[in-house]
Design a protein around this motif. Structure first.
Motif, PDB file in Angstrom:
ATOM      1  N   THR A 147       0.850  -1.171   0.000  1.00  0.00           N
ATOM      2  CA  THR A 147       0.000   0.000   0.000  1.00  0.00           C
ATOM      3  C   THR A 147       0.891   1.227   0.000  1.00  0.00           C
ATOM      4  O   THR A 147       1.909   1.276   0.712  1.00  0.00           O
ATOM      5  CB  THR A 147      -0.934   0.010   1.219  1.00  0.00           C
ATOM      6  N   ALA A 148       0.552   2.209  -0.823  1.00  0.00           N
ATOM      7  CA  ALA A 148       1.450   3.338  -1.050  1.00  0.00           C
ATOM      8  C   ALA A 148       0.647   4.599  -1.278  1.00  0.00           C
ATOM      9  O   ALA A 148      -0.591   4.575  -1.446  1.00  0.00           O
ATOM     10  CB  ALA A 148       2.365   3.059  -2.251  1.00  0.00           C
ATOM     11  N   GLY A 149       1.336   5.717  -1.273  1.00  0.00           N
ATOM     12  CA  GLY A 149       0.748   7.020  -1.547  1.00  0.00           C
ATOM     13  C   GLY A 149       1.808   7.971  -2.037  1.00  0.00           C
ATOM     14  O   GLY A 149       2.991   7.829  -1.709  1.00  0.00           O
ATOM     15  N   ASP A 150       1.421   8.948  -2.835  1.00  0.00           N
ATOM     16  CA  ASP A 150       2.370   9.929  -3.346  1.00  0.00           C
ATOM     17  C   ASP A 150       2.171  11.250  -2.628  1.00  0.00           C
ATOM     18  O   ASP A 150       1.295  11.411  -1.773  1.00  0.00           O
ATOM     19  CB  ASP A 150       2.218  10.099  -4.861  1.00  0.00           C
ATOM     20  N   GLU A 151       3.012  12.229  -2.969  1.00  0.00           N
ATOM     21  CA  GLU A 151       2.954  13.525  -2.306  1.00  0.00           C
ATOM     22  C   GLU A 151       1.713  14.318  -2.704  1.00  0.00           C
ATOM     23  O   GLU A 151       1.367  15.291  -2.031  1.00  0.00           O
ATOM     24  CB  GLU A 151       4.222  14.324  -2.638  1.00  0.00           C
ATOM     25  N   ALA A 152       1.063  13.943  -3.795  1.00  0.00           N
ATOM     26  CA  ALA A 152      -0.166  14.618  -4.205  1.00  0.00           C
ATOM     27  C   ALA A 152      -1.389  14.120  -3.451  1.00  0.00           C
ATOM     28  O   ALA A 152      -2.489  14.641  -3.657  1.00  0.00           O
ATOM     29  CB  ALA A 152      -0.378  14.448  -5.708  1.00  0.00           C
ATOM     30  N   GLY A 153      -1.238  13.116  -2.601  1.00  0.00           N
ATOM     31  CA  GLY A 153      -2.355  12.589  -1.830  1.00  0.00           C
ATOM     32  C   GLY A 153      -3.039  11.392  -2.438  1.00  0.00           C
ATOM     33  O   GLY A 153      -4.041  10.922  -1.888  1.00  0.00           O
TER      34      GLY A 153
END
Length: 280
Positions: free
Chosen positions: A57-63
């Motif tokens: 599970t991951a996420g980027d700086e843009a949300g």
């Protein structure tokens, strides 16, 4: 005759947004061998793993939140397995694959970010998007492992296994720019700043104490002896002037004592061949 009417309250039907969210398993913590970041996505935890790869599970700086499927080092070294991974990613809709690395990076493990996944607001839609993305990631890894292909004919001989199934560590990855210190939370950044300031204060205090201890230190006595190229050393003896009234010599100005040459080196006399002193 009295008639009693019973009134029944009618509850409104629950819509899809009001339905309780499905219970989805929490991600396991990342291990030391897991990459902290692939592409623009920061990994948060493990969702699953098999011989073909890992689900994160991951996420980027843009949300944006996503599920990242990444190959193991064993499957990433197999050209046929890499081709199956690329084909499985290409079969997904274009709006599902948020990002992926280049298939021409032969020295890196292939990965793909699958989404989109909305923030967990407690609704069933958010949970369904997470589960759908996770199922799609499992299908990609299953295509690499070929474990869902129906068997044709009768079972004969030993069971088929890939030669790389034993190499289950996460595949090679490249992080540039380096993740530090962007991966730190605000609380971690403050802790890091305080630790650096504390170390600087301790070092400055140590230097100050050393200066206080050795600022009035006397020079070493006697002075170091420096030999000359001729094999002799020069020693200069300068008498000190005694204090008045203690019976000093008639001359008040001390005259320097002529220097004498003191030969140095290995003694030429004394000792026997068996004497250890002849060896030094």
């Amino acid at each position: 005759m009295t008639t009693t009417e019973s009134q029944t309250e009618v509850q409104p039907a629950e819509g899809p947004e009001d339905a309780p969210a499905r219970v989805i398993p929490e991600a396991l913590p990342l291990q030391p061998e897991d990459p902290p970041r692939v592409g623009e996505f920061w990994l948060r935890g493990r969702l699953g793993a098999n011989a073909a790869g890992y689900l994160y599970t991951a996420g980027d700086e843009a949300g944006r939140s996503a599920v990242v499927a990444m190959m193991t080092e064993g499957s990433a070294d197999d050209a046929a397995a890499r081709e199956r991974f690329v084909n499985a990613v290409d079969d997904l809709p274009d709006d599902v694959v948020l990002a992926h690395n280049d298939a021409d990076d032969d020295d890196l493990a292939l990965w793909a970010a699958i989404g989109p996944i909305r923030e967990d607001d407690g609704s069933s839609s958010a949970a369904d998007e997470r589960l759908i993305a996770e199922r799609r990631g499992e299908e990609i890894l299953s295509a690499v492992l070929m474990d869902r292909i129906p068997h044709m004919g009768r079972l004969r001989g030993p069971e088929f296994r890939h030669y790389w199934e034993g190499r289950r560590r996460p595949g090679l990855f490249r992080i540039w720019p380096l993740p530090w210190p962007n991966a730190l939370r605000p609380a971690s950044r403050w802790a890091l700043v305080l630790a650096l300031v504390t170390m600087a204060i301790i070092m400055a205090l140590a230097v100050f104490l050393a200066w206080l201890l050795f600022r009035n230190a006397q020079p070493l006595e006697p002075q170091p002896v420096i030999p000359t190229p001729t094999g002799t050393v020069t020693v200069t003896i300068t008498p000190t002037t005694p204090p008045p009234g203690t019976g000093s010599p008639t001359s008040t100005t001390p005259s320097p004592v002529p220097t004498t040459g003191i030969p140095t080196g290995t003694p030429t006399t004394g000792g026997t061949p068996s004497d250890p002193g002849d060896k030094f």
